[in-house]
Design an enzyme around this catalytic site. Sequence first.
Site, short mmCIF file in Angstrom:
data_model
loop_
_atom_site.label_atom_id
_atom_site.label_comp_id
_atom_site.label_asym_id
_atom_site.label_seq_id
_atom_site.Cartn_x
_atom_site.Cartn_y
_atom_site.Cartn_z
CG ASP A 230 37.98 -17.42 0.91
OD1 ASP A 230 38.06 -17.03 -0.25
OD2 ASP A 230 38.97 -17.52 1.66
CD GLU A 272 38.46 -20.73 -2.92
OE1 GLU A 272 39.19 -20.23 -3.79
OE2 GLU A 272 38.53 -20.40 -1.74
CG HIS A 346 38.14 -13.33 -6.93
ND1 HIS A 346 37.37 -14.47 -6.83
CD2 HIS A 346 38.84 -13.24 -5.79
CE1 HIS A 346 37.61 -15.04 -5.65
NE2 HIS A 346 38.50 -14.31 -5.00
#
Length: 585
Positions: A230, A272, A346
């Site tokens: 992340d 990411e 998401h």
Amino acid sequence: MIFSRRTILFGVASAATGLISDKSGYAALLPNEPWWQSATGYQIYPASFFDSNGDGIGDIAGIITKLDYLKDLGIGFIWLSPVYASPMADNGYDISDYQAINPTFGTLKVMDKLIAEAKTRGIGIVMDLVVNHTSDQHPWFKAARASRTSPYRDYYLWRDQPPAKGAPEDLASTFGGPAWTRDEVAGAYYFHEFAARQPDLNWANPAMRRDIYKMMNWWLDRGIAGFRMDSIDLIGKDIAKGIVADGPNVHPYLQEMTAATQGGRDCITVGEVWSATPDNAVLYSDPARHELAMIFQFDHVTRFWDSKLGKWKSQPVDLPTLKGIFAKWQAALATKGWTALFWGNHDLPRAVSRYGDPGQYRVESAKMLATVLHLMKGTPYVFQGEEIGMTNAGFTDIKQYRDVETLNFYQIQIAGGESEADFMAGARANSRDNARTPMQWTSGRNAGFSRGRPWIGVNPNKATVNVAADRADPNGVFQRYKLLIGLRKLLPIIRRGGFRLVAAQHPSVFAYERTFGDDRLLVIANFTGKPTSLALTPNEVMTGQDILNGGTRSLGGVLNLQPYETIAVLRAYAPTPVAAPPPLR
Ligand code: GLC
Ligand code: CA
């Protein structure tokens, strides 16, 4: 033998193609080909996938009951959004204990069961690694704020004075408002790139880094297949200079992390990287540098955001620009490095709502989008529900939204003079909750997601858009995804072939050619809801195998295309390589 009359793909009857494999379900890997370059990922947002106990929130036990469904789809690994202990200020992206499971989702025992059950089906579990920040409820932050002399104080980023106006000190949070917040207990300001309840970790502290690596090894030892990292481009920040993304230390830290955690393990790591450029993407993902296996880059997302209001006022997608972006990235990582391929996740709107047609041509456009993406080079990711063409939430009332980012910006933008109607139109197009409504399994109560009251509204189109209906339809979206996922395992040209746009400036056709030795694959898609045509040059005309429908097909001269019609023709000489053993440890 690559051509055959038989209609079997990976041991499963497939009316769609005449291609045949060894039926093992595993890719026939080329020498030195990592398993994750032939696999397709599937992202599960646990709160919204399947609720096994009727509390209205999806859970790990629910995921286990759906593993056979995912095996049938053919995926190689699951990217599991966070299931760790968390106060859920950002739906689990605020972690209070990295080595515990949120009781709402299950227990460590159930988690171990998920890892084991997935593995028996040839599916790896990729955990979401959220280490740019923790929750403000993490024991490290509690200790840090309580005492200036605690060894944990330096695990976070502090300043005594309020930031000065303007750069470099006055940084803004991605979720709205200032990135420095005063903590009364600490008597100081702490830095948070995201919500105030997500304080950023200080990666310059070697003890903190060692604790993170220890935790990662603890998970790897439990048998997971890797990590989705992340906001990983933020860990090398130099806050004094106002540098947050892609800071000076990100590459040394990632190299150190690899050495400390993965040595000898064939892990998947996907970062990411919103700040990705063709140049730094190679640094992140060149295998020789031992940083990440691949990255997510967001060029095709952010290019169509408003320069002032960002995602809250996005622009229509311009096809030649979109094609140029994909071509740029295919070229950037053609020889070194690797990219993930995705339309949604998401944090993003539903693919069919953003790039296709969620109405009349929902099925056709969903299949078109899948085909165009999955026949490129990279590792594709399917976000839950994408494989049945789920659409945006359609929420009309701010009370229906749950997402912290959406709720923050509602306040901020309306206070800033934006009209409620404009903000709501932006949220309907781009709020993260569009992707977070419950997975639609059936047309029944709560779409078969939960016996209880779901934590977020179910899309009323569950009556027609659901797994039970779509999966049973040979012309549905699911069967197309399944076919494409199988073709990637079978055909090296998809995994390794060169890429060239065809008719790059055509306003409504997305077409490209892949080449691998003498093999050639031509993909042609009408990206619109209107009939169109494409004139192939003499070099481009070809005859070959129709890999979407079976049989032979000749493409010559002018092609007329129905709305969202997609064609993929392969001329192959290479024999199918022999099967390799299953990829998982
Ligand atoms: C990433 C996640 C997003 C989360 C944020 C903070 O962008 O994908 O969902 O809110 O990081 O962790
Ligand atoms: Ca539950």
